[in-house]
Design an enzyme around this catalytic site. Structure first.
Site, short mmCIF file in Angstrom:
data_model
loop_
_atom_site.label_atom_id
_atom_site.label_comp_id
_atom_site.label_asym_id
_atom_site.label_seq_id
_atom_site.Cartn_x
_atom_site.Cartn_y
_atom_site.Cartn_z
N HIS A 58 43.61 38.78 46.61
CA HIS A 58 42.38 39.57 46.75
C HIS A 58 42.01 39.85 48.20
O HIS A 58 42.83 40.28 48.98
CB HIS A 58 41.23 38.91 45.99
CG HIS A 58 41.45 38.83 44.51
ND1 HIS A 58 42.17 39.76 43.81
CD2 HIS A 58 41.05 37.90 43.59
CE1 HIS A 58 42.20 39.45 42.53
NE2 HIS A 58 41.53 38.31 42.37
N THR A 106 49.32 35.22 37.96
CA THR A 106 50.42 36.11 38.30
C THR A 106 50.93 35.79 39.69
O THR A 106 52.14 35.81 39.94
CB THR A 106 49.97 37.58 38.23
OG1 THR A 106 49.54 37.87 36.91
CG2 THR A 106 51.10 38.51 38.62
N ALA A 107 50.02 35.49 40.62
CA ALA A 107 50.43 35.15 41.98
C ALA A 107 51.40 33.97 41.97
O ALA A 107 52.41 33.98 42.67
CB ALA A 107 49.20 34.83 42.83
N SER A 145 44.42 36.35 34.05
CA SER A 145 45.67 36.71 34.71
C SER A 145 46.70 37.12 33.67
O SER A 145 46.76 36.56 32.57
CB SER A 145 46.19 35.51 35.50
OG SER A 145 47.50 35.76 35.96
N LYS A 156 38.49 38.77 31.34
CA LYS A 156 39.50 39.13 32.33
C LYS A 156 40.28 37.87 32.67
O LYS A 156 39.71 36.87 33.08
CB LYS A 156 38.80 39.67 33.59
CG LYS A 156 39.71 39.90 34.81
CD LYS A 156 40.43 41.21 34.72
CE LYS A 156 41.19 41.53 36.00
NZ LYS A 156 40.29 41.92 37.11
#
Length: 276
Positions: A151, A107-108, A55, A53
């Site tokens: 989150h 991504t943030a 980004s 997993k």
């Protein structure tokens, strides 16, 4: 099969069934629990496991070696990163200030830079990469001028008496109409992506059908979150796009990474590899 994903409630919920042997025909998993900032760099350096997993922001760096798996990830609406400050202020006041971010390959971070490009006249901010858990205390203490959080901070920032300057998800959705691409599942290109997609999708659907069964595993790794916060986290980040990206999901990813590439925030890459 070796896999790495975070201990966050959405990831443990998604992969509960596969990890616990509930998916017929799926290989057993050896799990490494690691935050996404670590898996991003493992993917780039090719030092991580064959399934991870990461980004979505990491995809331009890794698509030659890894394939995007269109299930098991996190992409949605109303779940974007937040820009927080100690005092209420206007967006323009960020010009020339220091902002703490949990990663510069997330991504943030891409959303934040695209937002400042649009909102700030000179787009001059100083970025300080900081551990996720240290950002809100640092903003509260005045050590940085603002913090970019992700989150569960969406549900807990008020306990630090912080103020919301911008919900980047809200901005992105209004600006583009697309959901936000957050976390992607990737697999080495020599693996059968079709079966991995099937197993990940079945794991999501099993968790939806048996939510009570997942609780012990989720809370074991929930990093001291309350059950109510963990449940809110799952409700927000595990959705239809977790089972299957679909056309809206693919277009959202292409829009984000295409814009980021156009502004030099990620290296140039072949956008067609997102689907192939």
């Amino acid at each position: 099969m070796n896999i790495a994903f975070s201990p966050c409630p959405n990831d443990t919920f998604v992969f509960y069934a596969w990890v616990h042997g509930k998916i017929e025909g799926a290989p057993s998993l050896k799990v490494t629990y690691a935050d996404i900032d670590k898996t991003n760099y493992w993917a780039v350096d090719q030092t991580g496991p064959e399934v991870m997993k990461v980004s979505y922001a990491a995809l331009p760096y890794v698509l030659d070696q890894y394939r995007l798996v269109p299930s098991g990830g996190a992409l949605g609406r109303g779940c974007g990163p937040l820009v927080l400050t100690k005092e209420k202020q206007e967006i323009q006041s960020l010009e020339g200030k220091t902002v703490a971010v949990p990663s510069d390959r997330s991504t943030a971070y891409l959303l934040f830079r695209l937002w400042t490009e649009q909102k700030l006249a000179q787009n001059k901010v100083t970025i300080q990469v900081m551990s996720f858990e240290d950002i809100m205390p640092a903003v509260q203490a005045g050590e940085v001028d603002a913090g970019l959080v992700i989150h569960e901070a969406r549900f807990t920032y008020q306990t630090y008496d912080l103020h919301l300057l911008q919900d980047l998800g809200e901005w992105w959705e209004k600006d583009t109409g697309f959901p936000i691409p957050l976390g992607a599942i990737i697999a080495k290109r020599d693996l059968d992506a079709t079966t991995i997609t099937k197993w990940a999708s079945e794991s999501v659907k099993y968790a939806w059908a048996h939510p009570e069964e997942t609780k012990e595993y989720v809370m074991e790794h929930a990093q001291e979150l309350s059950e109510s916060v963990a449940n809110a986290h799952i409700d927000l980040y595990v959705n239809e796009f977790s089972a299957s990206l679909g056309e809206d999901g693919y277009q959202a990813i292409e829009n984000l990474l295409g814009r980021a590439m156009g502004q030099g925030l990620v290296p140039e890459f072949d956008l067609s590899k997102i689907r192939n």
